[in-house]
Scaffold this active site. Structure first.
Site, mmCIF file in Angstrom:
data_model
loop_
_atom_site.group_PDB
_atom_site.id
_atom_site.type_symbol
_atom_site.label_atom_id
_atom_site.label_comp_id
_atom_site.label_asym_id
_atom_site.label_seq_id
_atom_site.Cartn_x
_atom_site.Cartn_y
_atom_site.Cartn_z
ATOM 1 N N ASP A 21 0.838 -1.192 0.000
ATOM 2 C CA ASP A 21 0.000 0.000 0.000
ATOM 3 C C ASP A 21 0.883 1.256 0.000
ATOM 4 O O ASP A 21 1.724 1.416 -0.856
ATOM 5 C CB ASP A 21 -0.965 -0.073 1.190
ATOM 6 N N ARG A 22 0.719 2.163 0.988
ATOM 7 C CA ARG A 22 1.539 3.387 1.002
ATOM 8 C C ARG A 22 3.023 3.040 1.058
ATOM 9 O O ARG A 22 3.865 3.706 0.446
ATOM 10 C CB ARG A 22 1.179 4.279 2.195
ATOM 11 N N ARG A 35 4.384 2.430 -2.265
ATOM 12 C CA ARG A 35 4.613 3.663 -3.033
ATOM 13 C C ARG A 35 5.923 4.335 -2.588
ATOM 14 O O ARG A 35 6.660 4.878 -3.413
ATOM 15 C CB ARG A 35 3.410 4.591 -2.897
ATOM 16 N N TRP A 45 -9.087 8.220 -1.353
ATOM 17 C CA TRP A 45 -8.106 8.899 -2.197
ATOM 18 C C TRP A 45 -8.562 10.319 -2.530
ATOM 19 O O TRP A 45 -7.738 11.176 -2.846
ATOM 20 C CB TRP A 45 -7.900 8.120 -3.499
ATOM 21 N N TYR A 103 -1.689 11.556 1.868
ATOM 22 C CA TYR A 103 -2.553 11.468 0.693
ATOM 23 C C TYR A 103 -2.569 12.775 -0.101
ATOM 24 O O TYR A 103 -2.636 12.750 -1.342
ATOM 25 C CB TYR A 103 -3.963 11.058 1.107
ATOM 26 N N HIS A 118 -7.021 -6.816 0.085
ATOM 27 C CA HIS A 118 -5.965 -5.822 -0.069
ATOM 28 C C HIS A 118 -4.698 -6.130 0.716
ATOM 29 O O HIS A 118 -3.642 -5.591 0.404
ATOM 30 C CB HIS A 118 -6.525 -4.468 0.384
#
Length: 297
Positions: A113-114, A117, A159, A220, A279
């Protein structure tokens, strides 16, 4: 580097430290022996999301599992102009500095997830530090925003909610933080009872802190602004190390994208497959994840 009390009842055999950086400190769990392996969690989790796989990985690797800045028990610095202090470039540099403080100049990464990234940005900005890269249940940020449609906006509403200007999302979430957190996790977890109650209790403890919730919004906001600028500048850069992409067969990423196709022009060596979960493979399908990582790492 100060050793602190952690959660040995959740991550047996690990030690916890607060590692000071220039503008924050990063809470980090360390366990095992062998080549260094960095595990980066996502939103709204903490490093404890890895508790089902980290002890197994620690049998062959030195496992380093930090809380990203703004999350868990790491510091929550101000977002700075243009949310720069929560850009993935800044968050990636945190982890490079953490690993250097621990004596590791290069290492492999598993990011969810984050955290995935952040790991993607690490591979672009610090290619000499990354030996191999495994990313869990993401498509590239710029791709997901560029291909936004009604179905994506419905499934991933945060998001678009969390990026709203301060203090709108912060104040609305403050009305019932546990409800927001629980609903977020329940929407994404497809294998029932996957989240350990003790771990969920820790997620709630951290999310109860208004500074954490603000930092998450800044994360975000950065993703929808400065991160996209950085991605556009680096659109022709490729991840040069082996890249493994794993995604949940029951999740949004797998449902809306040809996941490998989204990474085909982002990396020189990419492979991957779906896992039978939503997820969070590390919590929902740890054995499948470990099998995939074993053959890759």
């Amino acid at each position: 580097m100060e050793q602190v009390r952690g959660h040995p009842e959740i991550l047996p055999g690990f030690r916890w430290y607060d590692i000071p950086l220039e503008d924050c400190s990063i809470r980090t769990a360390i366990g095992g022996y062998g080549p260094p392996l960095l595990l980066l969690h996502g939103h709204p989790q903490t490093h404890l999301t890895w508790h089902k796989v980290a002890p197994v990985l620690a049998k062959k690797f030195t496992v380093i599992a930090p809380d990203l800045r703004g999350y868990g028990d790491s510091s929550k610095p101000d977002g700075g102009p243009g949310h720069i202090n929560y850009s993935k470039r800044t968050m990636a540099l945190d982890q490079i500095q953490v690993m250097k403080a621990l004596g590791f100049g290069h290492f492999s990464i598993v990011g969810h997830d984050r955290g995935a990234r952040v790991a993607h940005r690490m591979a672009l900005d610090h290619p000499d530090a990354v030996d191999s890269l495994a990313l869990l249940d993401i498509a590239p940020t710029a791709t997901m925003y560029a291909r936004t449609d009604m179905e994506f906006a419905r499934r991933y509403f945060w998001w678009f909610f969390l990026i709203q200007p301060y203090p709108l999302p912060e104040r609305l979430i403050a009305g019932d933080p546990d409800f927001f957190l629980d609903q977020h996790i329940e929407r994404q977890i497809k294998n029932s009872d996957a989240v350990d109650p003790l771990v969920l209790q820790e997620y709630r403890r951290c999310f109860a802190n208004p500074a954490t919730r603000h930092a998450i919004c800044e994360d975000y906001r950065a993703a929808a602004s400065i991160d996209l600028i950085h991605d556009a500048i680096d659109k022709d850069k490729r991840i040069q190390v082996p890249l493994l992409i794993l995604w949940g067969a029951k999740g949004t990423v797998g449902a809306l994208y040809d996941v490998l196709e989204t990474w085909a022009d982002k990396a020189s060596d990419v492979r991957g497959h779906a896992i039978d979960c939503g997820h969070s493979p590390q919590e929902e399908a740890p054995d499948q994840l470990l099998n995939a990582l074993k053959s890759f790492l």
